[in-house]
Design an enzyme around this catalytic site. Structure first.
Site, mmCIF file in Angstrom:
data_model
loop_
_atom_site.group_PDB
_atom_site.id
_atom_site.type_symbol
_atom_site.label_atom_id
_atom_site.label_comp_id
_atom_site.label_asym_id
_atom_site.label_seq_id
_atom_site.Cartn_x
_atom_site.Cartn_y
_atom_site.Cartn_z
ATOM 1 N NE ARG A 142 32.374 47.134 29.278
ATOM 2 C CZ ARG A 142 32.966 46.443 28.181
ATOM 3 N NH1 ARG A 142 32.930 45.058 27.947
ATOM 4 N NH2 ARG A 142 33.977 46.892 27.661
ATOM 5 C CG HIS A 143 30.804 52.747 27.781
ATOM 6 N ND1 HIS A 143 31.207 52.224 26.575
ATOM 7 C CD2 HIS A 143 31.716 52.570 28.795
ATOM 8 C CE1 HIS A 143 32.333 51.473 26.776
ATOM 9 N NE2 HIS A 143 32.848 51.586 28.101
ATOM 10 C CG ASN A 199 34.311 49.477 23.772
ATOM 11 O OD1 ASN A 199 33.520 49.880 24.290
ATOM 12 N ND2 ASN A 199 35.597 49.185 24.548
ATOM 13 N NE ARG A 253 34.824 54.122 27.290
ATOM 14 C CZ ARG A 253 35.999 54.905 28.104
ATOM 15 N NH1 ARG A 253 36.104 56.094 27.441
ATOM 16 N NH2 ARG A 253 36.764 54.104 28.660
ATOM 17 C CD GLU A 286 37.347 50.596 32.535
ATOM 18 O OE1 GLU A 286 37.451 50.494 33.973
ATOM 19 O OE2 GLU A 286 37.215 49.701 31.897
ATOM 20 C CG HIS A 299 34.194 52.943 32.064
ATOM 21 N ND1 HIS A 299 34.383 53.381 30.877
ATOM 22 C CD2 HIS A 299 33.673 53.966 32.972
ATOM 23 C CE1 HIS A 299 33.891 54.785 30.862
ATOM 24 N NE2 HIS A 299 33.742 55.004 32.253
HETATM 25 O O1 LIG Z 1 41.411 44.864 32.652
HETATM 26 P P1 LIG Z 1 41.009 44.657 31.256
HETATM 27 O O2 LIG Z 1 40.573 43.500 31.153
HETATM 28 O O3 LIG Z 1 42.141 45.099 30.352
HETATM 29 O O4 LIG Z 1 39.604 45.514 30.937
HETATM 30 C C1 LIG Z 1 39.572 47.081 31.261
HETATM 31 C C2 LIG Z 1 39.495 47.546 29.902
HETATM 32 O O5 LIG Z 1 38.084 47.524 29.582
HETATM 33 C C3 LIG Z 1 37.901 48.639 28.441
HETATM 34 C C4 LIG Z 1 37.637 48.201 27.259
HETATM 35 O O6 LIG Z 1 38.874 47.233 26.649
HETATM 36 O O7 LIG Z 1 36.854 49.522 29.225
HETATM 37 P P2 LIG Z 1 35.830 50.272 28.276
HETATM 38 O O8 LIG Z 1 34.807 49.491 27.726
HETATM 39 O O9 LIG Z 1 35.159 51.132 29.366
HETATM 40 O O10 LIG Z 1 36.411 51.215 27.447
HETATM 41 C C5 LIG Z 1 39.274 49.570 28.622
HETATM 42 O O11 LIG Z 1 38.961 50.770 28.358
HETATM 43 C C6 LIG Z 1 39.816 49.163 29.983
HETATM 44 O O12 LIG Z 1 41.360 49.454 30.073
#
Ligand SMILES: O=P(O)(O)OC[C@H]1O[C@@](CO)(OP(=O)(O)O)[C@@H](O)[C@@H]1O
Ligand SMILES: Nc1ncnc2c1ncn2[C@@H]1O[C@H](COP(=O)(O)OP(=O)(O)O)[C@@H](O)[C@H]1O
Length: 742
Positions: free
Chosen positions: A555-556, A562, A607, A628, A694
């Site tokens: 991941r980034h 976050n 990111r 993502e 992501h």
């Molecule tokens: O499907 P879930 O468990 O919500 O995880 C996806 C989520 O993870 C995240 C972090 O909460 O990813 P990212 O770290 O790339 O930003 C959200 O942007 C994304 O909606």
């Protein structure tokens, strides 16, 4: 344009006369002696429109145009009389003082530069003097130009200026921002960072793929049941029911014209893509992965119409991912037996049948096709024991022939029964090396399923020898034979018996993989192959190969969103994220130092691009398909806010995270669908790839390599600041995890 009143020097326009109208002004500073400027960043501070005040903390930063030139451009309104400004050097660390250029402020009147100094002089703390050359360019622009460039800016410029690098790039030296490396130093030995992989991941590539295939129903196996492994006493151990399989088609309208669609009525030959010598300068169509589609019917409409309820068994495949209208149409409209597909493997022993069957099963399952792998060798071992000598496999041994045909029939009938309960693709893994055996299978399949033969041919004696040695190590047939050489002799004898009666496939629909393991490309021949799914299978097989290489998934670095618990968005990195990007660069440098070529893939969100920033020496490619999961109207919210303001949405997602689609956004199934070209490209690459993406996207990619059921994907753990190394090898997939930060 200001061409009528300009005087050209040094490639820049130095204005002496006023230009009426709206002005586009570009100021530049050049310092050929970069080493002096250290980490001081050029800024401009001034009167309107450069800023509301002369406060240095509000100064505008200049963009780096090249290694030595910094630039800032802005628009001056038509009625504006005089513009005053000064250059500043600001240290990266905000606690340190900034340096304002010596002398009086510079003045631009109507775009004409009032004879200011052509050098900007800065006196630093230690009395050191820094000199920059200064250039100013002004152009008159029409309001239409401005509107057009504003649109262009909105669409393009802001993105690329934020991201700072083009879609495909390579930096050969550390960029600004990657200094201050000491805190990012890594231990010499990367093994120091290894953390245990989850127990569900593939334990070892040395585990024999046939072990995890289906068990005979007569032994209580059936469509979901007993284990792949044998207990000490040779009795199969009961394991969890298999969960892969039936899911909704996400959106039948989401089909893109895929290169996987092949129609061939006569024999044709496809040569797989050339082996990549070097990845430098590689250019990728960023559009790949973004299907051209119209969003329309929801999965609900689809499932109602075609009775694809995930909870009910039916003869129509419950498909997901790239399986969409074309696949379903094939299933619905084609002849009844075509609703089920049997891929019947054919080859001599040790030619990669089980390996290929397992890989294809993993791919089809990941796409959402209900697929099972039936290995006749496993049936034979369970029925007749695993200590049969080469004699058992002689074509002139009637007892052996009867026994082998019997277990083949048993496995095939099990496969058909499972298809009648809703299974879609059965992969039937046995040598099936004579026409007589294949005729028997075709008779059993009549009116019940369509057969495609998949023959693997290998003419490379060294590869065959290597494969045979793997088999002695891996196959339960030789687990009880303590003497490796004796095992080798016996297995070679067995192969020789098969060779005597081997008949290559010339009948029916077939795919032949010829010398695909040689590393020189090989070729694929197809005959009488048509339809969506067979087309996809051919396309997948053309792109796979056996060259061992690692794929590093991460991941980034932690983002500012976050930290605040906000989902989606396009925020920059937090302090911890900044540190991770430096550590990651060091890690990649060490881990891939002996590789001739490698490639860094990021999403188009900053990111990931920022995280890749300090990595040097390898090409970087941005993929929209790696962005993502799109949280639609929930983008930028915290989970708490969604729960409070949109409780029904929150509830629906908790109930079915795999299929739940954010309003105006995506579901996990949508993400899997758009990642299919990424998987094909990862399979095709021969050099290592570092994928910086992501959480949701990496869950889906990881699930493909580790054969995790679709249902589990949304809950797979992909922690921040951890690298998941997937090693694709000649015997399968192995995983390692490195945790660089707590
Ligand atoms: O499907 P879930 O468990 O919500 O995880 C996806 C989520 O993870 C995240 C972090 O909460 O990813 P990212 O770290 O790339 O930003 C959200 O942007 C994304 O909606
Ligand atoms: N297309 C292929 N041609 C030759 N060898 C292959 C091919 N695909 C995989 N292999 C290699 O063959 C080895 C043995 O494969 P396996 O699937 O057990 O053989 P089989 O099932 O034909 O007896 C694998 O470990 C793999 O390295």
């Amino acid at each position: 344009m200001a061409g009528d009143s300009e005087e050209e020097r040094d490639g820049f326009n130095h204005m002496t006369l006023r230009i009426p109208g709206l002005l586009y002004v570009s100021v530049k500073m050049e310092n050929p002696n970069l080493t002096l400027s250290g980490d001081l960043l050029p800024h401009v501070s001034g009167s309107f429109p450069l800023g509301p005040s002369w406060d240095p903390s509000k100064a505008l930063s200049m963009e780096r145009e090249s290694a030595t030139v910094w630039e800032l451009s802005f628009v001056v309104p038509p009625n504006h009389e005089a513009l005053e400004f000064k250059f500043l050097l600001k240290p990266k660390c905000i606690d340190n003082p900034c340096f304002v250029e010596e002398g009086s402020s510079r003045v631009l009147v109507g775009g004409a530069w009032q004879d200011g100094d052509r050098m900007a002089l800065f006196r630093l703390d230690n009395d050191q003097v820094l000199e920059y050359r200064v250039f100013v360019e002004a152009k008159r622009i029409s309001p239409f130009d401005l509107a057009a460039s504003w649109r262009a800016y909105q669409e393009n410029f802001r993105l690329s200026s934020v991201r700072g690098i083009p879609d495909v790039s390579i930096n050969s030296e550390h960029q600004t921002g990657s200094e201050n490396i000491s805190s990012a130093n890594l231990e010499l030995d990367l093994e120091h960072y290894i953390v245990p992989s989850p127990s569900t991941s593939p334990s070892s590539a040395l585990a024999y793929a046939a072990n995890s295939t289906e068990n005979p129903r007569s032994l209580g196996g059936g469509s979901a049941s007993i284990s792949s492994s044998m207990g000490d006493d040779g009795v199969p151990m009961i394991n969890q029911p298999e969960t892969v399989g039936e899911v909704h088609a996400p959106d039948q309208s989401k089909v893109y014209q895929s290169p996987g669609m092949v129609k061939s009525q006569s024999v044709g030959t496809i040569c797989p893509p050339e082996k990549e010598g070097s990845l430098r300068g590689v250019s990728i169509d960023r559009g790949v992965g973004f299907p051209r589609l119209v969003k329309s019917s929801s999965s609900d409409t689809f499932t109602t119409n075609f009775n694809l309820d995930p909870g009910t068994k039916n003869s129509i495949p419950a498909a997901a991912g790239a399986v969409a209208a074309a696949a379903i149409a094939d299933q619905m409209l084609g002849p009844k037996e075509h609703r089920h597909l049997a891929i019947v493997m054919v080859s001599l022993p040790a030619r990669g049948k089980t390996y290929t069957a397992a890989k294809l099963t993993r791919y089809l399952r990941w796409l959402g096709h209900n697929t099972k792998h039936f290995n006749v060798g496993k049936y034979r071992r369970l029925k007749h024991g695993s200590s049969q000598s080469a004699d058992f496999f002689r074509a002139d041994n009637p007892e052996g022939v009867v026994a082998r045909n019997e277990v083949a029939k048993m496995a095939f009938e099990d496969m058909i029964s499972w298809m009648q309960e809703g299974g879609q693709v059965g992969i039937f893994d046995a040598t099936n090396s004579s026409k007589q055996r294949r005729n028997m299978l075709m008779k059993l399949a009549e009116g019940r399923c369509k057969i495609i033969f998949l023959e693997t041919i290998c003419n490379d004696v060294e590869i065959i020898e290597r494969n045979i040695r793997f088999k002695i190590q891996q196959s339960p047939d030789y687990a009880e034979v303590p003497d490796f050489e004796a095992g080798l002799r016996d297995f070679k004898e067995r192969v020789a018996y098969y060779e005597k009666v081997y008949e290559t496939v010339e009948e029916g629909s077939y795919i032949k993989m010829i010398d695909m393991a040689s590393g020189h490309g090989g070729q694929i021949q197809v005959n009488n192959i048509s339809g969506y799914l067979p087309g996809r299978i051919v396309f997948f097989l053309v792109n796979t190969h056996l060259t061992p290489r690692p794929i590093l998934l991460t991941r980034h670095g932690e983002s500012r969103f976050n930290v605040r618990g906000r989902i989606g968005g396009d925020s920059a990195l937090s302090e911890a994220g900044e540190l991770y990007k430096k550590k990651l660069a060091k890690f990649v440098e060490k881990r891939l130092k002996s590789e001739r070529a490698a490639c860094i893939w990021t999403s188009t969100l900053q990111r990931t691009i920022l995280t890749a920033g300090p990595i040097v020496g390898f090409p970087k490619i941005q993929w929209r398909a790696l962005d993502e999961i799109n949280a639609g109207v929930c983008d930028g919210m915290t989970y708490e806010e969604i729960k409070k303001n949109m409780p029904a949405e929150y509830e629906s997602r908790c109930k079915d995270k795999l299929r739940y689609r954010y309003p105006r956004g995506e579901s996990y199934l949508d993400v899997i669908q758009r990642l299919e070209p990424v998987i094909i490209e990862l399979e095709r690459q021969r050099a290592p790839v570092v994928v910086i993406s992501h959480q949701a996207v990496l869950r889906a990619l990881y699930a493909y390599f580790t054969d995790r059921p679709l249902q589990e994907i949304p809950d797979i753990e992909v922690p921040l600041h951890t690298i998941i190394e997937i090693n694709l090898g000649v015997t399968g997939v192995e995983e390692k995890r490195y945790k660089l930060m707590d």
